[in-house]
Write a protein that holds these residues in place. Structure first.
Motif, PDB file in Angstrom:
ATOM      1  N   THR A   1      -7.819   1.954   5.288  1.00  0.00           N
ATOM      2  CA  THR A   1      -9.077   1.553   4.643  1.00  0.00           C
ATOM      3  C   THR A   1      -8.821   0.509   3.571  1.00  0.00           C
ATOM      4  N   ARG A   2      -7.813   0.724   2.742  1.00  0.00           N
ATOM      5  CA  ARG A   2      -7.494  -0.242   1.685  1.00  0.00           C
ATOM      6  C   ARG A   2      -7.064  -1.579   2.288  1.00  0.00           C
TER       7      ARG A   2
ATOM      8  N   ASP B   1      -0.234   6.370   2.834  1.00  0.00           N
ATOM      9  CA  ASP B   1      -1.023   7.596   2.915  1.00  0.00           C
ATOM     10  C   ASP B   1      -2.221   7.385   3.825  1.00  0.00           C
ATOM     11  N   ALA B   2      -3.026   8.395   3.983  1.00  0.00           N
ATOM     12  CA  ALA B   2      -4.152   8.352   4.914  1.00  0.00           C
ATOM     13  C   ALA B   2      -5.187   7.287   4.558  1.00  0.00           C
ATOM     14  N   ASP B   3      -5.247   6.859   3.301  1.00  0.00           N
ATOM     15  CA  ASP B   3      -6.217   5.849   2.883  1.00  0.00           C
ATOM     16  C   ASP B   3      -5.709   4.417   3.044  1.00  0.00           C
ATOM     17  N   ALA B   4      -4.464   4.242   3.438  1.00  0.00           N
ATOM     18  CA  ALA B   4      -3.886   2.899   3.554  1.00  0.00           C
ATOM     19  C   ALA B   4      -4.654   1.999   4.522  1.00  0.00           C
TER      20      ALA B   4
ATOM     21  N   SER C   1      -6.231  -2.269  10.976  1.00  0.00           N
ATOM     22  CA  SER C   1      -6.341  -0.821  10.846  1.00  0.00           C
ATOM     23  C   SER C   1      -5.354  -0.112  11.768  1.00  0.00           C
TER      24      SER C   1
ATOM     25  N   HIS D   1     -10.188  -3.467   3.515  1.00  0.00           N
ATOM     26  CA  HIS D   1     -10.954  -4.040   2.398  1.00  0.00           C
ATOM     27  C   HIS D   1     -10.282  -5.300   1.857  1.00  0.00           C
TER      28      HIS D   1
ATOM     29  N   ARG E   1       4.876  10.281   1.312  1.00  0.00           N
ATOM     30  CA  ARG E   1       3.852   9.523   0.585  1.00  0.00           C
ATOM     31  C   ARG E   1       4.409   8.498  -0.391  1.00  0.00           C
TER      32      ARG E   1
ATOM     33  N   LEU F   1       0.830  -1.203   0.000  1.00  0.00           N
ATOM     34  CA  LEU F   1       0.000   0.000   0.000  1.00  0.00           C
ATOM     35  C   LEU F   1       0.862   1.250   0.000  1.00  0.00           C
TER      36      LEU F   1
ATOM     37  N   THR G   1      -2.196   2.025  10.396  1.00  0.00           N
ATOM     38  CA  THR G   1      -2.172   3.434  10.787  1.00  0.00           C
ATOM     39  C   THR G   1      -0.844   3.776  11.456  1.00  0.00           C
TER      40      THR G   1
END
Length: 135
Positions: free
Chosen positions: A22-23, A17-20, A48, A26, A62, A14, A52
């Motif tokens: 969530t990805r 970044d801040a979306d890692a 999570s 999933h 990034r 991944l 994080t």
């Protein structure tokens, strides 16, 4: 993002970044689809928190990567999160003057929800792992 599925597991890289987180959740949800929902939700929370922490404390920018691996071995599920550019920092409490801790809960959550966990450091990387025994 690269995604690889192995029998009984997941390996995914991944962007840090801040979306890692969530990805990562999933990707892991599909691998944990047959687990009881309460146990699966706990594992997704652990993932999570670990991702994080890797983004927040291990990545410099990034362009860095975070790797998530989930493997089944005998009666245990092992989760590993590796950051590609370990700064070697430690999680610190943040005091905002009101005595309320707003950060630093990730590893206590991991310790509570897993059977074992640890940290392995190497040149330019940190791996935080945990294991969850079958019920």
């Amino acid at each position: 993002m690269a995604d690889g599925r192995s029998p009984g597991g997941v390996a995914i890289a991944l962007d840090a970044d801040a979306d890692a987180p969530t990805r990562a959740r999933h990707a892991a949800a599909a691998a944990l689809g047959t687990w009881p929902s309460d146990r699966r939700d706990s594992v997704l929370l652990v993932i999570s928190e670990l991702v994080t922490n890797a983004v927040r404390h291990g990545s410099c920018d990034r362009r860095d990567r975070v790797a998530l691996t989930i493997r089944r071995r005998d009666d245990t599920t092992r989760i590993e999160v590796v950051d590609s550019r370990a700064r070697g920092g430690r999680v610190e409490e943040i005091d905002r003057g009101d005595g309320v801790q707003r950060s630093g809960w990730g590893l206590p959550i991991v310790a509570q929800l897993t059977d074992r966990w640890g940290v392995e450091r190497g040149p330019g990387r940190t791996c935080v792992w945990c294991e969850i025994d079958d019920l």
